[in-house]
Design a protein around this motif. Structure first.
Motif, PDB file in Angstrom:
ATOM      1  N   MET A 155     -25.067  28.388  19.805  1.00  0.00           N
ATOM      2  CA  MET A 155     -25.460  27.370  18.826  1.00  0.00           C
ATOM      3  C   MET A 155     -25.367  27.954  17.418  1.00  0.00           C
ATOM      4  N   THR A 156     -24.719  27.222  16.512  1.00  0.00           N
ATOM      5  CA  THR A 156     -24.568  27.652  15.128  1.00  0.00           C
ATOM      6  C   THR A 156     -25.515  26.852  14.246  1.00  0.00           C
ATOM      7  N   THR A 157     -26.327  27.538  13.439  1.00  0.00           N
ATOM      8  CA  THR A 157     -27.249  26.838  12.547  1.00  0.00           C
ATOM      9  C   THR A 157     -26.612  26.675  11.168  1.00  0.00           C
ATOM     10  N   VAL A 158     -26.929  25.531  10.541  1.00  0.00           N
ATOM     11  CA  VAL A 158     -26.275  25.157   9.286  1.00  0.00           C
ATOM     12  C   VAL A 158     -27.295  24.576   8.313  1.00  0.00           C
ATOM     13  N   VAL A 159     -27.135  24.890   7.024  1.00  0.00           N
ATOM     14  CA  VAL A 159     -27.789  24.154   5.936  1.00  0.00           C
ATOM     15  C   VAL A 159     -26.691  23.385   5.217  1.00  0.00           C
ATOM     16  N   LEU A 160     -26.925  22.088   4.978  1.00  0.00           N
ATOM     17  CA  LEU A 160     -25.941  21.204   4.331  1.00  0.00           C
ATOM     18  C   LEU A 160     -26.377  20.894   2.904  1.00  0.00           C
ATOM     19  N   ALA A 161     -25.511  21.152   1.948  1.00  0.00           N
ATOM     20  CA  ALA A 161     -25.841  20.857   0.549  1.00  0.00           C
ATOM     21  C   ALA A 161     -24.739  20.012  -0.074  1.00  0.00           C
ATOM     22  N   ASP A 162     -25.092  18.779  -0.442  1.00  0.00           N
ATOM     23  CA  ASP A 162     -24.129  17.873  -1.076  1.00  0.00           C
ATOM     24  C   ASP A 162     -24.914  16.792  -1.795  1.00  0.00           C
ATOM     25  N   ASP A 163     -24.506  16.474  -3.039  1.00  0.00           N
ATOM     26  CA  ASP A 163     -25.260  15.479  -3.797  1.00  0.00           C
ATOM     27  C   ASP A 163     -24.925  14.052  -3.378  1.00  0.00           C
ATOM     28  N   GLU A 164     -23.844  13.874  -2.615  1.00  0.00           N
ATOM     29  CA  GLU A 164     -23.494  12.536  -2.134  1.00  0.00           C
ATOM     30  C   GLU A 164     -24.275  12.253  -0.848  1.00  0.00           C
ATOM     31  N   ALA A 165     -25.315  11.434  -0.979  1.00  0.00           N
ATOM     32  CA  ALA A 165     -26.234  11.209   0.138  1.00  0.00           C
ATOM     33  C   ALA A 165     -25.520  10.668   1.376  1.00  0.00           C
ATOM     34  N   LEU A 166     -24.579   9.754   1.170  1.00  0.00           N
ATOM     35  CA  LEU A 166     -23.884   9.148   2.305  1.00  0.00           C
ATOM     36  C   LEU A 166     -23.082  10.192   3.083  1.00  0.00           C
ATOM     37  N   LEU A 167     -22.341  11.005   2.364  1.00  0.00           N
ATOM     38  CA  LEU A 167     -21.542  12.041   3.014  1.00  0.00           C
ATOM     39  C   LEU A 167     -22.439  13.067   3.696  1.00  0.00           C
ATOM     40  N   ARG A 168     -23.495  13.462   3.014  1.00  0.00           N
ATOM     41  CA  ARG A 168     -24.402  14.471   3.563  1.00  0.00           C
ATOM     42  C   ARG A 168     -25.058  13.983   4.851  1.00  0.00           C
ATOM     43  N   LEU A 215     -21.899  16.434  12.709  1.00  0.00           N
ATOM     44  CA  LEU A 215     -21.594  17.824  13.054  1.00  0.00           C
ATOM     45  C   LEU A 215     -22.188  18.252  14.402  1.00  0.00           C
ATOM     46  N   PRO A 216     -23.464  17.905  14.686  1.00  0.00           N
ATOM     47  CA  PRO A 216     -24.003  18.287  15.998  1.00  0.00           C
ATOM     48  C   PRO A 216     -23.263  17.618  17.161  1.00  0.00           C
ATOM     49  N   MET A 217     -22.635  16.463  16.912  1.00  0.00           N
ATOM     50  CA  MET A 217     -21.895  15.775  17.969  1.00  0.00           C
ATOM     51  C   MET A 217     -20.525  16.401  18.178  1.00  0.00           C
ATOM     52  N   GLU A 218     -20.021  17.102  17.140  1.00  0.00           N
ATOM     53  CA  GLU A 218     -18.674  17.664  17.204  1.00  0.00           C
ATOM     54  C   GLU A 218     -18.655  19.101  17.720  1.00  0.00           C
ATOM     55  N   VAL A 227     -28.295  21.360  12.418  1.00  0.00           N
ATOM     56  CA  VAL A 227     -28.522  21.280  10.974  1.00  0.00           C
ATOM     57  C   VAL A 227     -30.004  21.544  10.702  1.00  0.00           C
ATOM     58  N   LEU A 228     -30.283  22.662  10.041  1.00  0.00           N
ATOM     59  CA  LEU A 228     -31.673  23.066   9.800  1.00  0.00           C
ATOM     60  C   LEU A 228     -32.290  22.344   8.608  1.00  0.00           C
ATOM     61  N   ALA A 229     -31.471  22.063   7.606  1.00  0.00           N
ATOM     62  CA  ALA A 229     -31.990  21.431   6.387  1.00  0.00           C
ATOM     63  C   ALA A 229     -30.842  20.824   5.600  1.00  0.00           C
ATOM     64  N   GLU A 230     -31.197  19.863   4.734  1.00  0.00           N
ATOM     65  CA  GLU A 230     -30.228  19.260   3.823  1.00  0.00           C
ATOM     66  C   GLU A 230     -30.723  19.455   2.397  1.00  0.00           C
ATOM     67  N   ALA A 231     -29.780  19.583   1.466  1.00  0.00           N
ATOM     68  CA  ALA A 231     -30.129  19.730   0.046  1.00  0.00           C
ATOM     69  C   ALA A 231     -29.206  18.838  -0.764  1.00  0.00           C
ATOM     70  N   GLU A 232     -29.744  18.248  -1.851  1.00  0.00           N
ATOM     71  CA  GLU A 232     -28.931  17.326  -2.647  1.00  0.00           C
ATOM     72  C   GLU A 232     -28.491  17.918  -3.978  1.00  0.00           C
ATOM     73  N   GLU A 233     -28.947  19.136  -4.289  1.00  0.00           N
ATOM     74  CA  GLU A 233     -28.459  19.815  -5.494  1.00  0.00           C
ATOM     75  C   GLU A 233     -28.589  21.318  -5.294  1.00  0.00           C
ATOM     76  N   PRO A 258     -15.096  15.129  10.137  1.00  0.00           N
ATOM     77  CA  PRO A 258     -16.224  15.961  10.577  1.00  0.00           C
ATOM     78  C   PRO A 258     -15.852  16.926  11.709  1.00  0.00           C
ATOM     79  N   ALA A 259     -14.960  16.494  12.601  1.00  0.00           N
ATOM     80  CA  ALA A 259     -14.540  17.373  13.706  1.00  0.00           C
ATOM     81  C   ALA A 259     -13.868  18.630  13.161  1.00  0.00           C
ATOM     82  N   HIS A 260     -13.074  18.463  12.105  1.00  0.00           N
ATOM     83  CA  HIS A 260     -12.394  19.612  11.503  1.00  0.00           C
ATOM     84  C   HIS A 260     -13.421  20.535  10.830  1.00  0.00           C
ATOM     85  N   ILE A 261     -14.360  19.940  10.111  1.00  0.00           N
ATOM     86  CA  ILE A 261     -15.394  20.737   9.445  1.00  0.00           C
ATOM     87  C   ILE A 261     -16.201  21.513  10.483  1.00  0.00           C
ATOM     88  N   ALA A 262     -16.515  20.872  11.600  1.00  0.00           N
ATOM     89  CA  ALA A 262     -17.255  21.541  12.675  1.00  0.00           C
ATOM     90  C   ALA A 262     -16.461  22.729  13.227  1.00  0.00           C
TER      91      ALA A 262
END
Length: 200
Positions: free
Chosen positions: A1-14, A21-24, A29-35, A108-112
């Protein structure tokens, strides 16, 4: 299992990535950040296997966030999402040790898949990102870029010299050379010119 923090200001994309990502792949995903500031905090708190961070965010941008994280966690694995693969920005990111670059338009599959690749200790740069990166017409040396970067942050010659561990005369020489190459009259104009041409 790979743990990830996601940071992106675009709420929809994030939120889409956080859900997909967990489906791919074997990703949590441990946490999300918007800035950038909250990305730094979340990464230092959770210490994920991979930080997935947007290059351009309000306030503290992706590169500044990465620089702060690097000081605390020099081994942190980082995947940068980018829309505009500007040569100067990519060069700075590589100098900061970013291991992967993926277009924000990627599936998302590619990013995963890339997250998994980076977690295994390898690197990844999307072909469309690298193609843009090699179109580099920047005449400035790395040191000239460094002093213009500091100038753009508002530092004086004395402060730049102290921050970069250089003599003030050396800083002036770099600035003078950069002004000649950009055909500008002041160091601030040179920094602005370089930023407008995506060299910083």
């Amino acid at each position: 299992m790979t743990t990830v923090v996601l940071a992106d200001d675009e709420a929809l994309l994030r939120s889409a990535l956080a859900a997909l990502l967990p489906m791919e792949g074997e990703i949590t995903v441990l946490a999300e950040a918007e800035e950038g500031g909250s990305a730094v905090e979340a990464t230092l708190l959770h210490r994920p296997d991979v930080l997935v961070i947007d290059l351009e965010m309000p306030g503290v941008d992706g590169l500044d966030a990465v620089a702060r994280i690097r000081r605390e966690l020099p081994e942190q694995v980082i995947l940068m999402l980018t829309r505009h693969a500007r040569p100067g920005v990519l060069r700075r990111a590589l100098k900061l040790g970013v291991q992967g670059f993926v277009s924000k338009s990627a599936e998302p599959a590619h990013i995963a898949t890339v997250v998994g690749t980076l977690h295994e200790g390898r690197r990844w740069i999307d072909p469309d990102v690298s193609a843009l990166a090699v179109i580099d017409d920047c005449p400035l040396t790395d040191r000239e870029i460094d002093v213009l970067q500091e100038t753009g942050e508002g530092y004086s010659v004395a402060e730049i010299a102290a921050r970069l561990h250089l003599a003030q005369g050396t800083v002036r020489n770099y600035l003078s050379s950069a002004m000649q190459k950009t055909q500008t009259r002041t160091r601030h104009e040179a920094a602005r010119y370089a930023r407008e041409h995506d060299w910083l």
